[in-house]
Write an enzyme that holds these catalytic residues in place. Structure first.
Site, mmCIF file in Angstrom:
data_model
loop_
_atom_site.group_PDB
_atom_site.id
_atom_site.type_symbol
_atom_site.label_atom_id
_atom_site.label_comp_id
_atom_site.label_asym_id
_atom_site.label_seq_id
_atom_site.Cartn_x
_atom_site.Cartn_y
_atom_site.Cartn_z
ATOM 1 N N THR A 143 47.710 43.379 36.893
ATOM 2 C CA THR A 143 46.485 42.853 36.275
ATOM 3 C C THR A 143 45.510 44.028 36.112
ATOM 4 O O THR A 143 45.568 44.739 35.130
ATOM 5 C CB THR A 143 45.878 41.702 37.093
ATOM 6 O OG1 THR A 143 45.758 42.098 38.473
ATOM 7 C CG2 THR A 143 46.750 40.451 37.001
ATOM 8 N N LYS B 188 52.108 44.180 43.201
ATOM 9 C CA LYS B 188 50.892 44.377 42.415
ATOM 10 C C LYS B 188 49.704 44.076 43.298
ATOM 11 O O LYS B 188 49.787 43.305 44.257
ATOM 12 C CB LYS B 188 50.872 43.500 41.161
ATOM 13 C CG LYS B 188 50.790 41.995 41.396
ATOM 14 C CD LYS B 188 49.416 41.410 41.633
ATOM 15 C CE LYS B 188 48.453 41.784 40.533
ATOM 16 N NZ LYS B 188 47.083 41.202 40.851
ATOM 17 N N THR C 15 44.961 39.670 46.732
ATOM 18 C CA THR C 15 45.413 39.287 45.406
ATOM 19 C C THR C 15 46.580 40.192 45.125
ATOM 20 O O THR C 15 46.482 41.160 44.387
ATOM 21 C CB THR C 15 44.347 39.477 44.333
ATOM 22 O OG1 THR C 15 43.264 38.671 44.669
ATOM 23 C CG2 THR C 15 44.849 39.002 42.990
ATOM 24 N N GLU D 231 40.314 48.776 43.078
ATOM 25 C CA GLU D 231 39.447 48.825 41.901
ATOM 26 C C GLU D 231 38.279 49.782 42.136
ATOM 27 O O GLU D 231 37.448 49.569 43.020
ATOM 28 C CB GLU D 231 38.949 47.420 41.568
ATOM 29 C CG GLU D 231 40.072 46.536 41.049
ATOM 30 C CD GLU D 231 39.717 45.072 40.981
ATOM 31 O OE1 GLU D 231 40.449 44.333 40.303
ATOM 32 O OE2 GLU D 231 38.735 44.651 41.612
ATOM 33 N N ASN E 104 34.669 44.324 38.315
ATOM 34 C CA ASN E 104 34.650 42.896 38.644
ATOM 35 C C ASN E 104 33.515 42.138 37.969
ATOM 36 O O ASN E 104 33.550 40.913 37.875
ATOM 37 C CB ASN E 104 34.589 42.711 40.165
ATOM 38 C CG ASN E 104 35.944 42.969 40.794
ATOM 39 O OD1 ASN E 104 36.808 42.111 40.776
ATOM 40 N ND2 ASN E 104 36.155 44.166 41.306
ATOM 41 N N THR F 90 36.048 39.045 30.823
ATOM 42 C CA THR F 90 35.829 39.434 29.447
ATOM 43 C C THR F 90 36.601 40.688 29.083
ATOM 44 O O THR F 90 36.612 41.057 27.924
ATOM 45 C CB THR F 90 34.331 39.671 29.175
ATOM 46 O OG1 THR F 90 33.841 40.650 30.109
ATOM 47 C CG2 THR F 90 33.548 38.390 29.381
#
Length: 406
Positions: free
Chosen positions: A152, A178, A189, A275, A401, A406
């Site tokens: 992702t 992942k 996640t 991230e 995040n 979007t």
């Protein structure tokens, strides 16, 4: 132990594919891993009370019968908080694989990852599954395509394989994973699929996976959020021809170490891809009263946002580490704590036996500028030890995040 190129297709009898169905705006988004013969299956799932539809379905499937042939995963949509429709969609994914491969529904496990609370575009996913069934391959590239399809916000593929000798036979363990955000101790996640051509007793496989997850995927942290979709599957098809591994098999330790090596590598790759992360942090706790206390302490430090931000700022603020230990809930003698930082640039002692050390801030800054940093914590309460992995918390984490949907 021999490290190999590739991932889930490295063991004998495993095929994979990863295709673009159109669930995501770009990139592959449907992955399939298939065993050419029936395999024993083990699994662990999220601790979140709110569980995604594929988690509910796969928990039920493995609980009834720990045997299977295939794992299908879509990315781009979590199929979480989607009610009865979500459960029907997960079941339809399973059925599409069963029809495409000519196997029973009960032999298919399902997982999803992506945005929560959005209905799964099931027709798009099932069309992708039909393509994935047709494109199954046993090459290294096929395994990598599957690893790409489960990503992702990940910025790179996560896969690993090793081989060991058991009963004079070469047994291979492969895996893909992942994960990048919503990473918190007790999984994240994250999704992982592990494959092996070793013959392993089903109960032994489940116990080993649970033990390994406790020391690897349950010891990583990016941001303190536990997802609705976390899943780890492992399949063992026995094609290596070894005698069935049980807990008393003389080579059980060899097989355990192979599984642990693959999972540790994948867990570290997940937090290294956190991230917005610029640092990979490893917290080593030794000398705790028990291994449980050591785990609790290591998790508390790696999960502290104040610790994470200090490392992002390359600030040797060791007081935040001691504070995180203090509120962890584990009992320890604060007067016996020693803390040091270590990286490729050197090592520096910050606290010894409960007393602060005078240290050179410039030297500390040089150590903290490195990409990989070890936080070495030693206690004098016992023999308990544990390791946890995490990353720093940066400005980019908020940016990524803030506009995820979007």
């Amino acid at each position: 132990m021999k490290r190999l190129e590739g991932g889930v297709t490295a063991p004998k009898g495993f095929m994979a594919s990863g295709i673009r169905a159109g669930v995501k705006k770009e990139g592959r988004d449907v992955a399939l891993v298939y065993s050419t013969r029936e395999a024993n299956v083990a699994a662990t799932f999220t601790t979140n009370v709110v569980k995604a539809a594929p988690v509910v379905l796969s928990q039920e499937t493995v609980g009834k019968r720990p045997v299977g042939r295939a794992v299908v995963i879509n990315s781009g949509n979590a199929n979480a908080c989607t009610g009865d429709v979500g459960l029907r969609d997960a079941a339809q994914m399973r059925e599409s694989v069963a029809v495409g491969l000519g196997i029973a529904n009960r032999d298919v496990l399902v997982a999803s990852t992506g945005v929560i609370g959005v209905p799964l575009p099931i027709e798009t996913v099932c069309a992708g599954i039909r393509t994935a069934c047709a494109e199954l391959g046993e090459t290294r590239e096929a395994g990598t395509a599957a690893a790409e399809a489960i990503m992702t916000t990940d910025t790179y593929v996560k896969e690993m394989a090793v081989s060991v000798e058991i009963d004079g036979k070469t047994v291979t363990v492969g895996g893909m994973a992942k994960g990048s955000g919503m990473i918190h101790p007790n999984m994240a996640t994250m999704l992982a699929v592990l494959t092996t051509d070793g013959s392993v007793d089903a109960a032994t496989l489940q116990a080993l996976l649970r033990e390994t997850v406790a020391d690897t995927y349950n010891m990583i942290s990016v941001d303190g959020d536990t997802s609705t979709n976390d899943t780890v599957f492992m399949m063992a098809n026995g094609l290596a021809g070894n005698d069935t591994v049980t807990g008393t098999h003389p080579d059980y330790g060899v097989f355990r170490d192979a599984v642990r090596y693959v999972c540790t590598f994948l867990a570290k790759r997940i937090v290294g891809d956190g991230e917005g992360a610029s640092k990979l942090l490893e917290v080593q706790v030794s000398g705790a009263a028990t291994s449980t206390d050591a785990r609790v302490l290591a998790k508390s430090v790696i999960n502290s946002n104040l610790v994470k931000t200090a490392f992002f700022g390359e600030d040797a603020n060791w007081g935040r580490i001691l504070a995180a230990m203090g509120y962890s809930g584990a009992s320890f003698d604060a007067a016996g704590v020693s803390i040091a930082f270590e990286s490729a640039a050197g090592r520096i002692d910050l606290m010894k036996a409960g007393e602060p050390e005078r240290f050179d801030e410039d030297v500390a800054s040089g150590i903290l500028k490195e990409r990989e940093i070890v936080i070495d914590i030693h206690l004098r309460d016992g023999d308990g030890r544990a390791t946890a992995w995490g990353c720093d918390l940066s400005y980019d984490y908020v940016r990524i995040n803030g506009d995820y949907r979007t």
